[in-house]
Design a protein around this motif. Sequence first.
Motif, PDB file in Angstrom:
ATOM      1  N   ALA A 181       4.047  -2.019  -7.385  1.00 52.57           N
ATOM      2  CA  ALA A 181       4.441  -3.301  -6.776  1.00 52.57           C
ATOM      3  C   ALA A 181       3.419  -3.715  -5.725  1.00 52.57           C
ATOM      4  N   LEU A 182       2.903  -2.724  -4.955  1.00 52.39           N
ATOM      5  CA  LEU A 182       1.864  -3.030  -3.965  1.00 52.39           C
ATOM      6  C   LEU A 182       0.582  -3.499  -4.651  1.00 52.39           C
ATOM      7  N   LEU A 208       0.411  -5.206  -7.376  1.00 54.33           N
ATOM      8  CA  LEU A 208       0.599  -6.595  -7.799  1.00 54.33           C
ATOM      9  C   LEU A 208       0.400  -7.565  -6.638  1.00 54.33           C
ATOM     10  N   LEU A 209       0.715  -7.124  -5.413  1.00 58.38           N
ATOM     11  CA  LEU A 209       0.550  -7.978  -4.235  1.00 58.38           C
ATOM     12  C   LEU A 209      -0.906  -8.107  -3.809  1.00 58.38           C
ATOM     13  N   GLY A 210      -1.671  -7.081  -4.101  1.00 56.97           N
ATOM     14  CA  GLY A 210      -3.072  -7.139  -3.692  1.00 56.97           C
ATOM     15  C   GLY A 210      -3.732  -5.781  -3.817  1.00 56.97           C
ATOM     16  N   SER A 268       1.258  -0.351 -14.501  1.00 61.53           N
ATOM     17  CA  SER A 268       0.999  -1.781 -14.446  1.00 61.53           C
ATOM     18  C   SER A 268       0.310  -2.278 -15.727  1.00 61.53           C
TER      19      SER A 268
END
Length: 187
Positions: free
Chosen positions: A151-152, A154-156, A185
């Motif tokens: 998830a991190l 995907l944020l950057g 991912s």
Amino acid sequence: MTEEDIATASGLPVYTWRRRHGADFRARVPVINPRERLRLYDAAQATAYIKGAPIPASPADDAAHPDDLLSDKEAGVVLGIDATTVRAYATTGYLPPGTERHGRTWWTRRSITVRRDSPDQRHHSPGRQPGDLRDRAPRHRRDPRVTEVSALLLLGQVTTDEIAEHYQVGRRTAQRLLAAALTVSED
């Protein structure tokens, strides 16, 4: 029979019997198993000696009785295996457990010859059967931190040092988490 059995049948303690009659008995009655530590004598010959009757001839080796008791070494010779294997077979059920006498385990000649003449049944013993749940591969457990790291991602951009600091783990563990998150991912 052992010397203790013979002394008991004579009605004497074993030490008294050995002191009074042991030398004469050993001179007149041969030992059945001369290479063994525990000396055994033929029961018919020992009983004849106790009663004062003429001692019958020694049983011939070829006249083996099915109820003769065999030690692990003798059973191993009959089966063509080592004495330790005989004891292992008895504990696993491939051979009967035998009888305990004089601090040792003995098997009847009948049970040993039956085992020798029967087909190999070692693989028919209870154990793991096909489809046993213990035979399957262990389930792969997914680390919950991997989903958080993905998830991190995907944020950057996230680095190994940031993951190590955030989860309080070593650099190598952080690299593994990052690599697992990259494969998640991609899926």
